[in-house]
Write a protein that holds these residues in place. Structure first.
Motif, short mmCIF file in Angstrom:
data_model
loop_
_atom_site.label_atom_id
_atom_site.label_comp_id
_atom_site.label_asym_id
_atom_site.label_seq_id
_atom_site.Cartn_x
_atom_site.Cartn_y
_atom_site.Cartn_z
N LEU A 16 -33.05 -8.21 6.14
CA LEU A 16 -32.25 -7.45 5.18
C LEU A 16 -33.15 -6.78 4.14
CD1 LEU A 16 -29.25 -9.89 4.61
CD2 LEU A 16 -29.19 -7.67 5.74
N GLU A 17 -34.20 -7.47 3.72
CA GLU A 17 -35.12 -6.88 2.75
C GLU A 17 -35.81 -5.66 3.34
OE1 GLU A 17 -39.26 -8.37 0.95
OE2 GLU A 17 -37.53 -9.49 0.20
N GLU A 18 -36.24 -5.76 4.61
CA GLU A 18 -36.87 -4.62 5.27
C GLU A 18 -35.91 -3.43 5.34
OE1 GLU A 18 -38.24 -5.92 9.06
OE2 GLU A 18 -39.88 -7.13 8.26
N LYS A 19 -34.66 -3.72 5.66
CA LYS A 19 -33.67 -2.64 5.74
C LYS A 19 -33.46 -1.99 4.38
CE LYS A 19 -30.87 -4.04 9.72
NZ LYS A 19 -29.49 -4.25 10.22
N ALA A 20 -33.41 -2.81 3.34
CA ALA A 20 -33.23 -2.28 1.98
C ALA A 20 -34.42 -1.41 1.58
CB ALA A 20 -33.05 -3.42 0.99
N VAL A 21 -35.64 -1.87 1.89
CA VAL A 21 -36.84 -1.08 1.57
C VAL A 21 -36.82 0.23 2.33
CG1 VAL A 21 -39.35 -1.01 1.80
CG2 VAL A 21 -38.25 -3.07 0.92
N ASP A 22 -36.40 0.21 3.60
CA ASP A 22 -36.32 1.45 4.39
C ASP A 22 -35.32 2.43 3.76
OD1 ASP A 22 -38.20 0.64 6.20
OD2 ASP A 22 -36.76 -0.09 7.69
N LYS A 23 -34.18 1.92 3.27
CA LYS A 23 -33.20 2.79 2.61
C LYS A 23 -33.82 3.45 1.38
CE LYS A 23 -29.25 2.46 4.88
NZ LYS A 23 -28.57 3.66 5.43
N LEU A 24 -34.54 2.66 0.60
CA LEU A 24 -35.16 3.20 -0.61
C LEU A 24 -36.28 4.17 -0.27
CD1 LEU A 24 -35.30 -0.16 -2.61
CD2 LEU A 24 -33.88 1.82 -3.18
N LEU A 25 -37.03 3.85 0.78
CA LEU A 25 -38.15 4.71 1.18
C LEU A 25 -37.66 6.10 1.53
CD1 LEU A 25 -41.21 4.69 1.62
CD2 LEU A 25 -40.78 4.03 4.01
N GLY A 26 -36.45 6.17 2.06
CA GLY A 26 -35.88 7.47 2.39
C GLY A 26 -35.63 8.34 1.18
#
Length: 451
Positions: free
Chosen positions: A404-414
């Protein structure tokens, strides 16, 4: 029950609760009746003690007990009715506690902050782009040779890179100082493990030599009474040894899990491990920059109780890392050493939780299994590691949190402006370390590392 809530800070609430007098008095009366049936007093049979005597002897204690229970029960009811989300335990104080009067108490508590999440649009994120070259693999193999080197005594003067076995004693002026002596200590010259200048002055010595070394302790030396002090060490050299590197042959390769001793397969395994390491380093550098940008955009208050909990966790982690033992009292470690890191970690956790909530992110069983299989590749028996993780619900939940943390970071990275920067393998690793490196996000793992 009457409840009023006062907001005393963005994360603190003062809850005043009133409980009708008849409800309290009835509960006290029932408890006194129960007490009268159980107590034994001289001159009275059990169950026959007059109520007046019971009230005189036990009345105050019984009321205190009942009031304490009722305050805890009504506190839970009050925060539920008021939809408060406490972050830790409250401070509860009675303000009116008299027979015949409504019981009134005040509960002061911290709540989780309400977060209106700001994005990180415009934030610049540097993403290293690095490949593992044949030269990098050669260097890694050379490092593995040095880690598995042996030492052979030689009859010559010591040179940089040699190991010397020495006795030494340190003096400030004419007085020896505590911790400044050892016998049979093995020191690699050029390892920079001693005070600056100490190792340099042993270059050129040989077995049997006795010498004096003069050095100055650094101003920031950890022992304050030695910081900046000039010292003399009396040193006796017992032995000089040179490093013997193992040949890269089948026997060497077999030490690292390549049972058939094939050199090409060994190089392929080394490459795979290095590529995994560089991917983790790049991901961690990007992640740290994203999280720092998220904190800059959202400077939310953090409940002190959560900081205290995280501080305790960091203390336990530090005690484990330094091998202090399970029975070590972590309260001996000063809070200030961990407070800033604890606050930052709690703040990041709250913000990532909000990202996950706002984007309705979730991790499926297949995604969790894929992550576990990825983690397991660094072990000699990955299938056992996968089974270990997936059978343990706590470990599985830790992996789910990581996904979930990786997914959240990916959302922010976008939302960020990402700049790819060409780097060598070593440069990418150093960049990640300078950024703060990776905190272990996957919890405890079984020990069975490959090299």
């Amino acid at each position: 029950m009457q409840v009023s809530v006062e907001t005393t800070s963005p994360i603190e609430r003062r809850v005043t609760v009133q409980i009708p007098a008849d409800e309290v008095d009835q509960a006290v009366s029932e408890r006194l009746k129960d007490t009268a049936q159980r107590v034994r007093l001289n001159g009275f049979r059990q169950g026959r003690v007059p109520m007046a005597v019971v009230k005189q002897r036990y009345g105050r204690d019984v009321r205190n007990e009942v009031v304490g229970e009722m305050m805890r029960q009504h506190y839970v009811r009050a925060i539920t009715e008021q939809s408060l989300n406490p972050a830790g335990y409250p401070s509860i104080e009675p303000t009116v506690d008299e027979t015949g009067k409504d019981l009134e108490f005040i509960a002061t508590l911290e709540v989780y902050p309400e977060i209106a999440l700001n994005g990180i649009e415009g934030a610049e994120v540097e993403r290293p782009v690095a490949e593992v070259t044949d030269a990098d693999i050669d260097q890694m193999i050379e490092t593995l040779r040095k880690q598995n080197a042996s030492w052979e005594a030689v009859d010559r003067e010591a040179a940089e890179g040699d190991q010397v076995k020495i006795d030494f004693q340190g003096f400030i002026g004419d007085e020896p100082f505590e911790g400044g002596e050892a016998e049979g200590h093995e020191l690699v010259l050029g390892s920079d493990s001693f005070i600056p200048g100490f190792e340099d002055q042993l270059v050129g010595t040989k077995a049997g030599d006795e010498t004096e070394i003069r050095v100055t302790f650094p101003e920031d030396y950890q022992a304050e009474h030695l910081a900046g002090q000039e010292a003399t060490f009396k040193v006796k050299v017992h032995q000089v040894s040179e490093q013997q590197l193992p040949e890269v042959d089948a026997a060497f390769v077999e030490r690292f899990g390549v049972e058939n001793g094939d050199l090409e397969q060994f190089r392929a395994e080394v490459r795979k491990n290095m590529e995994r390491e560089i991917k983790q380093a790049v991901d961690n550098r990007v992640k740290q920059q994203v999280l720092e940008a998220l904190q800059r955009a959202n400077d939310i208050p953090v409940p002190a109780s959560l900081i205290e909990q995280e501080t305790d966790a960091l203390k336990r982690q530090a005690a484990q890392q330094f091998g202090l033992g399970d029975d070590f009292d972590v309260s001996q470690l000063p809070n200030e050493l961990f407070a800033d890191q604890a606050k930052s970690r709690v703040q990041v956790g709250l913000l990532l939780g909000k990202v996950i909530e706002d984007h309705e992110l979730d991790a499926s069983d297949d995604e969790i299994k894929t992550k576990v299989e990825e983690l397991a590749q660094q072990y000699q028996q990955p299938e056992q590691v996968v089974e270990y993780y997936l059978k343990d619900e706590q470990m599985k939940n830790q992996v789910k949190s990581a996904v979930l943390e990786e997914k959240a970071v990916d959302k922010l990275l976008g939302q960020a402006q990402v700049k790819d920067v060409e780097m060598s393998y070593e440069q990418a690793l150093q960049a990640a370390q300078q950024q703060g490196g990776a905190e272990d996000e996957d919890g405890e793992e079984p020990a069975d590392d490959k090299a």
